[in-house]
Write a protein that holds these residues in place. Structure first.
Motif, PDB file in Angstrom:
ATOM      1  N   ARG A 118      -3.740   8.498   2.045  1.00  0.00           N
ATOM      2  CA  ARG A 118      -2.582   8.018   2.898  1.00  0.00           C
ATOM      3  C   ARG A 118      -3.048   7.133   4.148  1.00  0.00           C
ATOM      4  NH1 ARG A 118       0.811  12.737   5.602  1.00  0.00           N
ATOM      5  NH2 ARG A 118      -1.085  13.199   6.873  1.00  0.00           N
ATOM      6  N   SER A 119      -4.370   7.684   4.482  1.00  0.00           N
ATOM      7  CA  SER A 119      -4.735   6.823   5.777  1.00  0.00           C
ATOM      8  C   SER A 119      -5.077   5.463   5.316  1.00  0.00           C
ATOM      9  CB  SER A 119      -5.999   7.449   6.278  1.00  0.00           C
ATOM     10  OG  SER A 119      -5.765   8.729   6.837  1.00  0.00           O
ATOM     11  N   PHE A 120      -5.784   5.090   4.268  1.00  0.00           N
ATOM     12  CA  PHE A 120      -5.915   3.698   3.647  1.00  0.00           C
ATOM     13  C   PHE A 120      -4.765   3.041   3.594  1.00  0.00           C
ATOM     14  CE2 PHE A 120      -7.187   0.495   0.555  1.00  0.00           C
ATOM     15  CZ  PHE A 120      -8.506   0.219   0.892  1.00  0.00           C
ATOM     16  N   VAL A 121      -3.739   3.615   2.742  1.00  0.00           N
ATOM     17  CA  VAL A 121      -2.429   2.729   2.601  1.00  0.00           C
ATOM     18  C   VAL A 121      -1.652   2.603   3.898  1.00  0.00           C
ATOM     19  CG1 VAL A 121      -0.118   2.880   1.467  1.00  0.00           C
ATOM     20  CG2 VAL A 121      -2.180   3.755   0.231  1.00  0.00           C
ATOM     21  N   PHE A 171      -6.441  -2.638 -13.428  1.00  0.00           N
ATOM     22  CA  PHE A 171      -5.104  -2.691 -14.093  1.00  0.00           C
ATOM     23  C   PHE A 171      -4.088  -3.818 -13.493  1.00  0.00           C
ATOM     24  CE2 PHE A 171      -0.736  -1.085 -13.962  1.00  0.00           C
ATOM     25  CZ  PHE A 171      -0.397  -1.467 -15.281  1.00  0.00           C
ATOM     26  N   SER A 172      -4.049  -3.520 -12.044  1.00  0.00           N
ATOM     27  CA  SER A 172      -3.261  -4.187 -11.232  1.00  0.00           C
ATOM     28  C   SER A 172      -3.718  -5.626 -11.087  1.00  0.00           C
ATOM     29  CB  SER A 172      -3.039  -3.465  -9.913  1.00  0.00           C
ATOM     30  OG  SER A 172      -2.104  -4.327  -9.137  1.00  0.00           O
ATOM     31  N   VAL A 173      -5.013  -5.862 -10.831  1.00  0.00           N
ATOM     32  CA  VAL A 173      -5.457  -7.193 -10.832  1.00  0.00           C
ATOM     33  C   VAL A 173      -5.278  -7.974 -12.135  1.00  0.00           C
ATOM     34  CG1 VAL A 173      -7.682  -8.345 -10.482  1.00  0.00           C
ATOM     35  CG2 VAL A 173      -7.101  -6.701  -8.944  1.00  0.00           C
ATOM     36  N   ALA A 174      -5.625  -7.324 -13.235  1.00  0.00           N
ATOM     37  CA  ALA A 174      -5.450  -8.162 -14.676  1.00  0.00           C
ATOM     38  C   ALA A 174      -4.103  -8.592 -14.788  1.00  0.00           C
ATOM     39  CB  ALA A 174      -5.878  -7.125 -15.703  1.00  0.00           C
ATOM     40  N   GLN A 175      -3.039  -7.598 -14.336  1.00  0.00           N
ATOM     41  CA  GLN A 175      -1.459  -8.069 -14.532  1.00  0.00           C
ATOM     42  C   GLN A 175      -1.146  -9.443 -13.653  1.00  0.00           C
ATOM     43  OE1 GLN A 175       0.828  -4.769 -13.616  1.00  0.00           O
ATOM     44  NE2 GLN A 175       1.305  -4.430 -15.617  1.00  0.00           N
ATOM     45  N   ASN A 176      -1.759  -9.076 -12.374  1.00  0.00           N
ATOM     46  CA  ASN A 176      -1.353 -10.104 -11.586  1.00  0.00           C
ATOM     47  C   ASN A 176      -2.234 -11.597 -11.701  1.00  0.00           C
ATOM     48  OD1 ASN A 176       0.487  -9.310  -9.191  1.00  0.00           O
ATOM     49  ND2 ASN A 176      -1.065  -7.521  -9.613  1.00  0.00           N
ATOM     50  N   LEU A 177      -3.304 -11.565 -12.273  1.00  0.00           N
ATOM     51  CA  LEU A 177      -4.258 -12.868 -12.575  1.00  0.00           C
ATOM     52  C   LEU A 177      -3.404 -13.540 -13.543  1.00  0.00           C
ATOM     53  CD1 LEU A 177      -7.639 -11.764 -12.329  1.00  0.00           C
ATOM     54  CD2 LEU A 177      -6.637 -13.397 -10.787  1.00  0.00           C
ATOM     55  N   VAL A 178      -2.728 -12.886 -14.613  1.00  0.00           N
ATOM     56  CA  VAL A 178      -1.937 -13.362 -15.715  1.00  0.00           C
ATOM     57  C   VAL A 178      -0.679 -13.936 -15.072  1.00  0.00           C
ATOM     58  CG1 VAL A 178      -0.731 -13.097 -17.852  1.00  0.00           C
ATOM     59  CG2 VAL A 178      -3.146 -11.976 -17.436  1.00  0.00           C
ATOM     60  N   LEU A 179      -0.058 -13.246 -14.278  1.00  0.00           N
ATOM     61  CA  LEU A 179       1.242 -13.893 -13.836  1.00  0.00           C
ATOM     62  C   LEU A 179       1.297 -14.821 -12.756  1.00  0.00           C
ATOM     63  CD1 LEU A 179       3.293 -10.418 -13.432  1.00  0.00           C
ATOM     64  CD2 LEU A 179       3.391 -12.147 -15.052  1.00  0.00           C
ATOM     65  N   CYS A 196      -4.177  -0.479  -3.199  1.00  0.00           N
ATOM     66  CA  CYS A 196      -4.967  -0.068  -4.112  1.00  0.00           C
ATOM     67  C   CYS A 196      -4.925   1.645  -3.923  1.00  0.00           C
ATOM     68  CB  CYS A 196      -6.525  -0.534  -3.862  1.00  0.00           C
ATOM     69  SG  CYS A 196      -7.770   0.115  -4.816  1.00  0.00           S
ATOM     70  N   GLY A 197      -4.699   2.088  -2.979  1.00  0.00           N
ATOM     71  CA  GLY A 197      -4.793   3.446  -2.741  1.00  0.00           C
ATOM     72  C   GLY A 197      -3.295   4.035  -3.026  1.00  0.00           C
ATOM     73  N   PHE A 198      -2.360   3.349  -3.270  1.00  0.00           N
ATOM     74  CA  PHE A 198      -0.974   3.759  -3.447  1.00  0.00           C
ATOM     75  C   PHE A 198      -0.579   4.491  -4.900  1.00  0.00           C
ATOM     76  CE2 PHE A 198       3.674   3.502  -3.492  1.00  0.00           C
ATOM     77  CZ  PHE A 198       4.161   4.043  -2.309  1.00  0.00           C
ATOM     78  N   ALA A 238     -11.106  -0.803  -3.888  1.00  0.00           N
ATOM     79  CA  ALA A 238     -11.396   0.482  -4.855  1.00  0.00           C
ATOM     80  C   ALA A 238     -12.401   1.302  -4.337  1.00  0.00           C
ATOM     81  CB  ALA A 238     -11.149   0.402  -6.205  1.00  0.00           C
ATOM     82  N   ARG A 239     -13.604   0.638  -3.849  1.00  0.00           N
ATOM     83  CA  ARG A 239     -14.918   1.427  -3.323  1.00  0.00           C
ATOM     84  C   ARG A 239     -14.475   2.411  -2.117  1.00  0.00           C
ATOM     85  NH1 ARG A 239     -19.999   0.305  -4.258  1.00  0.00           N
ATOM     86  NH2 ARG A 239     -21.787   1.155  -2.498  1.00  0.00           N
ATOM     87  N   TYR A 240     -13.670   1.973  -1.455  1.00  0.00           N
ATOM     88  CA  TYR A 240     -13.560   2.580  -0.003  1.00  0.00           C
ATOM     89  C   TYR A 240     -12.135   3.663   0.173  1.00  0.00           C
ATOM     90  CZ  TYR A 240     -16.497  -1.177   1.285  1.00  0.00           C
ATOM     91  OH  TYR A 240     -17.487  -2.050   1.278  1.00  0.00           O
TER      92      TYR A 240
END
Length: 403
Positions: free
Chosen positions: A28-31, A311-319, A80-82, A19-21
Motif C-alpha cells: 500500500r505504501s509503495f502504490v 507480465f505487465s512489461v511484456a504486454q506493454n512492450l508488444v502494444l 508494480c505493487g498493485f 519490483a525489487r523494492y
C-alpha cells in the motif's frame, strides 16, 4: 501524439527495477506514494495551460511532454505493487467477481468521463479549456487517493523482503508462467494491428465522422460493462480457460468481420458496425476477466511482484512497439487495390485477416496452459446458457434453481 501514445506502454518497463523494492516498502505504501507523485504532474500540466501567452507554444509543448514523461514514469514504477497487493487481498474463490466489478467501474468511469469532457470541449476551446480538463483530472486523482488509503494493506513475509539479486531468467522459465506469457504476447501482436487499422479504414474508406466514432465507442463501452457484470460470478464457477477459448473465437469473428467490411462484402451499415462493436465488447470482457484471473492463479507467492512486473512489461512492450510495424504495412499497402468478384482487395481487407491468424495461433499456445479447476468449453456453455438463465428466473420467481 505518437510520443504521447508510446509513453504509457513503454515506461511500464520501470516495473522491472521497481519490483525489487515493492515488498521492502510494503504494497500500500509503495502504490500510494507513486499515485501521489503522478498527481503532482497532472496539476503541473494544468498549470502549463494557464501560462501567459508571451511564452511560445513550442516551449509549452516541450514542458507538457516532460510532465507526461514523468507522469507515466511514476505510474509505471508504482503500478508494480498493485496487482500483487490485490492478489493477496482478494480470495481466489471470489476473484472473478472482484475483477468484474473492478473492470466494470473502471470502464463506467472512462466512458462517462470521456463523454463529459467531450461535451465540455464542444463549447469551450483554447488552451485554457484543456487546463480546466486537467484540473478536473487532478481533483479525481486526489479523490482516488482517499479511497486508495482506505484499502487494507497485507503483511509481507520476511522471505519476500530478501534483497538478494533477482533470478529473472529462472522466473521467465517457470513453465506455467512462461506458457502464459507466450500466449499473451502472440495474441497482443494481433491486437496491436487492429488498433492501427480501425480509424484509417473507417475514416478513409467510409468517411466516418467524429460523432460516429464516439457512438461506436459508446456501443462498445455499454456492451463491455453489461457483459463483464454478467460474467463476474460465472468465472469463479467455470474457471478462466473456457472463457479465454470463447473470447478467442469471438475475436476471430470480429477481425474477419472487419476484413469483410473493408472488402465491401458486408455492407457498411449501422447494423454491421453495431455487431462489430458488440462482438468486441463481449470478447474484450471475456478476455480481461479471464486473463487477469488466470495470471493471479498461476503466479506463485514467492517473487510475486517480479512475476507481475514481467507480465505487465511484456504486454506493454508488444502494444507499444508492434503498432509501428503494422503502421508501416498499412502505409506500404495503401496504394494497392484489386478486385476478385465481390471482394475488394486493399490494405484493410488483407491485414485484418492476417491479425486474425495471430489470434488463431494463440489458440495453440493457450492449449498448453493448464488450469486444474477449469471446466471444459462444453461445460462452460452449459453453465452459461442453461444453468445461469435458470438461476436468474428462479430468483425472479422466488423459487429454487433448476439443477
Amino acid at each position: 501524439l505518437g510520443i504521447v501514445n508510446a509513453l504509457g506502454p513503454l515506461l511500464n518497463i520501470l516495473q522491472i527495477p521497481a519490483a525489487r523494492y515493492v515488498e521492502q516498502v510494503g504494497y500500500r505504501s509503495f502504490v500510494l506514494r507513486g499515485w501521489s507523485l503522478r498527481s503532482v504532474f497532472i496539476i503541473a500540466i494544468a498549470g502549463i495551460a494557464f501560462l501567459p501567452p508571451q511564452i511560445d507554444s513550442t516551449t509549452k509543448i516541450v514542458l507538457t511532454l516532460c510532465c507526461l514523461f514523468f507522469y507515466n514514469a511514476s505510474r509505471g514504477f508504482s503500478v508494480c505493487g498493485f496487482l500483487p497487493w490485490l492478489t493477496q487481498l482478494v480470495p481466489e474463490q471470489v476473484r472473478g467477481r472482484y475483477i468484474s466489478f473492478d473492470q466494470m467501474f473502471s470502464f463506467v468511469a472512462i466512458v462517462s468521463g470521456s463523454l463529459l469532457w467531450a461535451f465540455y470541449l464542444r463549447w469551450a476551446d483554447g488552451v485554457r479549456a484543456f487546463g480546466v480538463l486537467f484540473l478536473g483530472s487532478f481533483a479525481a486523482a486526489m479523490a482516488s487517493l482517499v479511497f486508495l488509503r482506505r484499502i487494507p494493506d497485507v503483511p509481507v513475509s520476511e522471505s519476500s523482503r530478501n534483497a538478494e539479486p533477482v533470478p529473472w531468467l529462472q522466473i521467465i522459465k517457470f513453465q506455467p508462467f512462461h506458457r502464459f506469457l507466450v500466449f499473451n504476447m502472440v495474441l497482443f501482436v494481433g491486437w496491436a494491428g487492429i488498433g492501427v487499422f480501425y480509424v484509417p479504414m473507417l475514416r478513409d474508406q467510409f468517411a466516418m465522422t467524429d460523432t460516429g466514432f464516439l457512438l461506436l465507442q459508446a456501443v462498445f463501452g455499454v456492451v463491455f460493462i453489461v457483459s463483464i457484470f454478467i460474467l463476474g460470478g460465472l468465472a469463479d464457477k467455470v474457471g478462466s480457460l473456457p472463457m479465454l477459448n470463447v473470447s478467442l473465437a469471438v475475436q476471430v469473428l470480429h477481425m474477419v468481420g472487419w476484413g469483410l467490411i473493408g472488402a465491401h462484402i458486408i455492407p457498411f451499415t449501422w447494423w454491421s458496425l453495431g455487431f462489430q462493436q458488440a462482438s468486441w465488447g463481449v470478447a474484450f470482457a471475456l478476455f480481461q476477466l479471464a486473463n487477469t484471473r488466470l495470471v493471479m492463479s498461476i503466479v506463485p507467492g514467492l517473487g510475486r511482484s517480479h512475476f507481475f512486473a514481467i507480465f505487465s512489461v511484456a504486454q506493454n512492450l508488444v502494444l507499444g512497439l508492434c503498432p509501428v510495424f503494422w503502421g508501416i504495412l498499412v502505409d506500404a499497402l495503401k496504394p494497392w487495390h484489386a478486385h476478385w468478384g465481390l471482394w475488394h482487395g486493399n490494405a484493410f481487407s488483407l491485414l485484418y485477416p492476417v491479425s486474425a491468424l495471430f489470434v488463431l495461433f494463440s489458440y495453440a499456445t493457450l492449449a498448453r496452459i493448464h488450469e486444474p479447476q477449469a471446466l471444459s468449453t462444453e461445460e462452460f456453455f452449459h453453465e452459461l446458457f442453461v444453468k445461469t438463465p435458470s438461476r436468474a428466473w428462479s430468483r425472479l420467481l422466488n423459487r429454487r434453481s433448476i439443477s
